[in-house]
Design a protein around this motif. Structure first.
Motif, mmCIF file in Angstrom:
data_model
loop_
_atom_site.group_PDB
_atom_site.id
_atom_site.type_symbol
_atom_site.label_atom_id
_atom_site.label_comp_id
_atom_site.label_asym_id
_atom_site.label_seq_id
_atom_site.Cartn_x
_atom_site.Cartn_y
_atom_site.Cartn_z
ATOM 1 N N THR A 199 0.829 -1.198 0.000
ATOM 2 C CA THR A 199 0.000 0.000 0.000
ATOM 3 C C THR A 199 0.872 1.259 0.000
ATOM 4 N N ARG A 200 0.268 2.341 -0.437
ATOM 5 C CA ARG A 200 0.978 3.618 -0.461
ATOM 6 C C ARG A 200 1.342 4.075 0.954
ATOM 7 N N SER A 201 0.432 3.832 1.907
ATOM 8 C CA SER A 201 0.716 4.228 3.290
ATOM 9 C C SER A 201 1.941 3.498 3.830
ATOM 10 N N GLY A 202 2.088 2.235 3.462
ATOM 11 C CA GLY A 202 3.257 1.488 3.900
ATOM 12 C C GLY A 202 4.545 2.052 3.334
ATOM 13 N N TYR A 203 4.543 2.371 2.060
ATOM 14 C CA TYR A 203 5.709 2.999 1.447
ATOM 15 C C TYR A 203 6.042 4.316 2.141
ATOM 16 N N HIS A 204 5.007 5.064 2.484
ATOM 17 C CA HIS A 204 5.228 6.352 3.140
ATOM 18 C C HIS A 204 5.847 6.190 4.514
ATOM 19 N N MET A 205 5.468 5.116 5.246
ATOM 20 C CA MET A 205 6.057 4.892 6.568
ATOM 21 C C MET A 205 7.560 4.664 6.460
ATOM 22 N N PHE A 206 7.976 3.849 5.483
ATOM 23 C CA PHE A 206 9.406 3.638 5.287
ATOM 24 C C PHE A 206 10.108 4.936 4.892
ATOM 25 N N ALA A 207 9.470 5.729 4.051
ATOM 26 C CA ALA A 207 10.082 6.979 3.595
ATOM 27 C C ALA A 207 10.225 7.967 4.731
ATOM 28 N N VAL A 208 9.180 8.098 5.552
ATOM 29 C CA VAL A 208 9.233 9.037 6.683
ATOM 30 C C VAL A 208 10.299 8.600 7.679
ATOM 31 N N GLY A 210 12.970 6.842 6.966
ATOM 32 C CA GLY A 210 14.284 6.985 6.355
ATOM 33 C C GLY A 210 14.792 8.405 6.398
ATOM 34 N N ASN A 211 13.954 9.340 6.002
ATOM 35 C CA ASN A 211 14.327 10.756 6.022
ATOM 36 C C ASN A 211 13.048 11.563 5.872
ATOM 37 N N ALA A 212 12.586 12.143 6.962
ATOM 38 C CA ALA A 212 11.315 12.868 6.949
ATOM 39 C C ALA A 212 11.368 14.087 6.037
ATOM 40 N N ASP A 213 12.517 14.778 5.991
ATOM 41 C CA ASP A 213 12.627 15.976 5.162
ATOM 42 C C ASP A 213 12.555 15.623 3.679
ATOM 43 N N VAL A 214 13.260 14.570 3.288
ATOM 44 C CA VAL A 214 13.209 14.137 1.894
ATOM 45 C C VAL A 214 11.806 13.669 1.540
ATOM 46 N N ALA A 215 11.170 12.944 2.460
ATOM 47 C CA ALA A 215 9.808 12.476 2.206
ATOM 48 C C ALA A 215 8.858 13.651 2.024
ATOM 49 N N ARG A 216 9.016 14.687 2.823
ATOM 50 C CA ARG A 216 8.148 15.865 2.719
ATOM 51 C C ARG A 216 8.369 16.576 1.392
ATOM 52 N N LEU A 217 9.636 16.719 0.980
ATOM 53 C CA LEU A 217 9.932 17.366 -0.292
ATOM 54 C C LEU A 217 9.456 16.520 -1.473
ATOM 55 N N SER A 218 9.279 15.226 -1.264
ATOM 56 C CA SER A 218 8.787 14.346 -2.314
ATOM 57 C C SER A 218 7.272 14.350 -2.422
ATOM 58 N N GLY A 219 6.621 15.124 -1.580
ATOM 59 C CA GLY A 219 5.180 15.236 -1.648
ATOM 60 C C GLY A 219 4.427 14.355 -0.673
ATOM 61 N N ILE A 220 5.129 13.662 0.203
ATOM 62 C CA ILE A 220 4.471 12.802 1.192
ATOM 63 C C ILE A 220 3.999 13.648 2.368
ATOM 64 N N ARG A 221 2.773 13.429 2.785
ATOM 65 C CA ARG A 221 2.242 14.131 3.960
ATOM 66 C C ARG A 221 2.725 13.395 5.202
ATOM 67 N N THR A 222 3.853 13.840 5.706
ATOM 68 C CA THR A 222 4.507 13.124 6.794
ATOM 69 C C THR A 222 3.662 13.125 8.063
ATOM 70 N N ASP A 223 2.976 14.236 8.345
ATOM 71 C CA ASP A 223 2.148 14.290 9.552
ATOM 72 C C ASP A 223 1.028 13.261 9.492
ATOM 73 N N ARG A 224 0.413 13.134 8.330
ATOM 74 C CA ARG A 224 -0.671 12.161 8.191
ATOM 75 C C ARG A 224 -0.146 10.739 8.365
ATOM 76 N N THR A 225 1.048 10.471 7.844
ATOM 77 C CA THR A 225 1.630 9.140 7.993
ATOM 78 C C THR A 225 1.908 8.811 9.449
ATOM 79 N N LEU A 226 2.446 9.784 10.192
ATOM 80 C CA LEU A 226 2.709 9.565 11.619
ATOM 81 C C LEU A 226 1.415 9.360 12.398
#
Length: 367
Positions: A199-208, A210-226
């Motif tokens: 799932t996309r949410s699972g990918y986002h958890m790994f991204a957040v 790994g590097n929350a700043d990079v994930a945020r710049l990639s368009g991932i809503r880090t707060d929602r994932t947390l």
């Protein structure tokens, strides 16, 4: 006339044929097999049988209770967070479920929904404190847990509520030596594996993680994932609370003293998940839970002193973490922190290609 024959250099060895290192998940289960063999021999030398029906049922029962909490803890640790309120959530949900059911079989499903709803609310509060108030996860979840503890201590001096006999089957029914609660725990673990891998949410958890700043710049809503990770963590603890209520036949406000918070973190780390986030798996966590359950069973069968039991468990956990640190945890054993597009790229979501398509500039040249 002689002609020169050019010989092509030998082709490079395909990467797929290279020797693959053993990943952290494989190490966990190899260690589990080794511990089972050694433990079985020790118990046999003492005149017992580690794999008797009673011991196996006890081992799997211990696995199911800690397993629910540890699976949820895996989600937040993957996101480089932490949840120290899970023990208090287990106690609270056992009370909420038992008091809502009130001994009426027709109200059992209402009690389950009420307990899971309260657990989700606590997880939401944890997530909001971390994402919106920017409180450190350690402090935020500990504070929320202490609030829940204060409520339990002032409102419930002892057991409360009444669980109907039909729901108590969740805690006592077995299929052979396997408790039904263990089967449910494995189903929850399978759902967690699908969530993280498909799932996309699972990918986002790994991204957040790994590097929350990079994930945020990639368009991932880090707060929602947390937020999602903390809600899922608390709901898994809520299921453990319902299991406690089913076993006791009533709610128990003192369950928070069982140490499920630290034990769940130990199981997750023992299963190969990095405390720094970004790498790990639910499968590894289940292996870590099984190792702790086997150790507890062996210590009980051999009648090991309870204080020395904690010493041995601590040594095992430290040795496992030291092993992972020396190996730097094989990236092939879990999803990588970043995608194939480079160090700064986030993992692709479901349905997206790992190969970046060339982009065309206004002048027609591809970049």
């Amino acid at each position: 006339m002689s002609t020169a024959v050019a010989t092509a250099p030998p082709a490079a060895r395909p990467a797929s044929r290279r020797r693959r290192r053993i990943g952290s998940t494989e190490i966990v289960y190899l260690a589990l097999v080794g511990i089972l063999v050694v433990a079985g021999v020790l118990v046999a030398l003492g005149g017992g049988n580690l794999f008797s029906t009673a011991n196996t049922a006890y081992m799997l029962t211990q696995t199911s209770l800690l397993g629910f909490v540890a699976i949820g803890q895996t989600f937040v640790i993957l996101c480089r967070s932490l949840d120290l309120s899970v023990g208090y959530v287990v106690a609270l949900c056992s009370i909420v479920g038992a008091t809502t059911m009130a001994g009426d079989p027709a109200r059992a499903w209402i009690g389950v929904l009420a307990a899971l709803g309260v657990a989700a609310l606590v997880g939401l509060v944890n997530g909001l404190a971390i994402t919106k108030l920017r409180v450190n996860p350690f402090i935020a979840t500990l504070g929320v847990g202490l609030v829940v503890k204060g409520y339990l201590d002032t409102q419930f001096k002892g057991p409360a509520g009444d669980v109907p006999a039909s729901f108590q089957m969740f805690g006592y029914t077995r299929i052979g030596p396997v408790p039904v609660s263990t089967v449910v725990m494995l189903l929850v673990a399978a759902a967690g594996v699908v969530l993280l891998a498909r799932t996309r949410s699972g990918y986002h958890m790994f991204a957040v993680g790994g590097n929350a700043d990079v994930a945020r710049l990639s368009g991932i809503r880090t707060d929602r994932t947390l937020l999602l990770a903390h809600v899922l963590c608390s709901m898994c603890a809520g299921v453990a609370g319902l299991l406690i209520a089913a076993r006791f036949g009533t709610g128990n406000a003192l369950v928070y003293s069982y140490g499920l918070d630290l034990d769940s973190i130990a199981a997750v780390v023992l299963g190969g998940t990095l405390l720094l986030g970004g790498r790990g798996s639910v499968v590894g966590t289940v292996g870590g839970v099984l190792i702790l359950a086997v150790l507890d069973t062996v210590f009980n069968v051999l009648d090991v002193d309870p204080f020395f039991k904690d010493v041995l468990r601590g040594v095992v956990i430290i040795a496992a973490v030291a092993l992972y640190a020396r190996r730097q945890i094989d990236p092939a054993s879990s999803r990588t922190r970043f995608g194939a597009g480079g160090r700064g790229a986030a993992p692709p979501g479901p349905g997206t290609s790992r190969t970046d398509a060339p982009t065309t500039t206004a002048g027609g040249a591809s970049a």
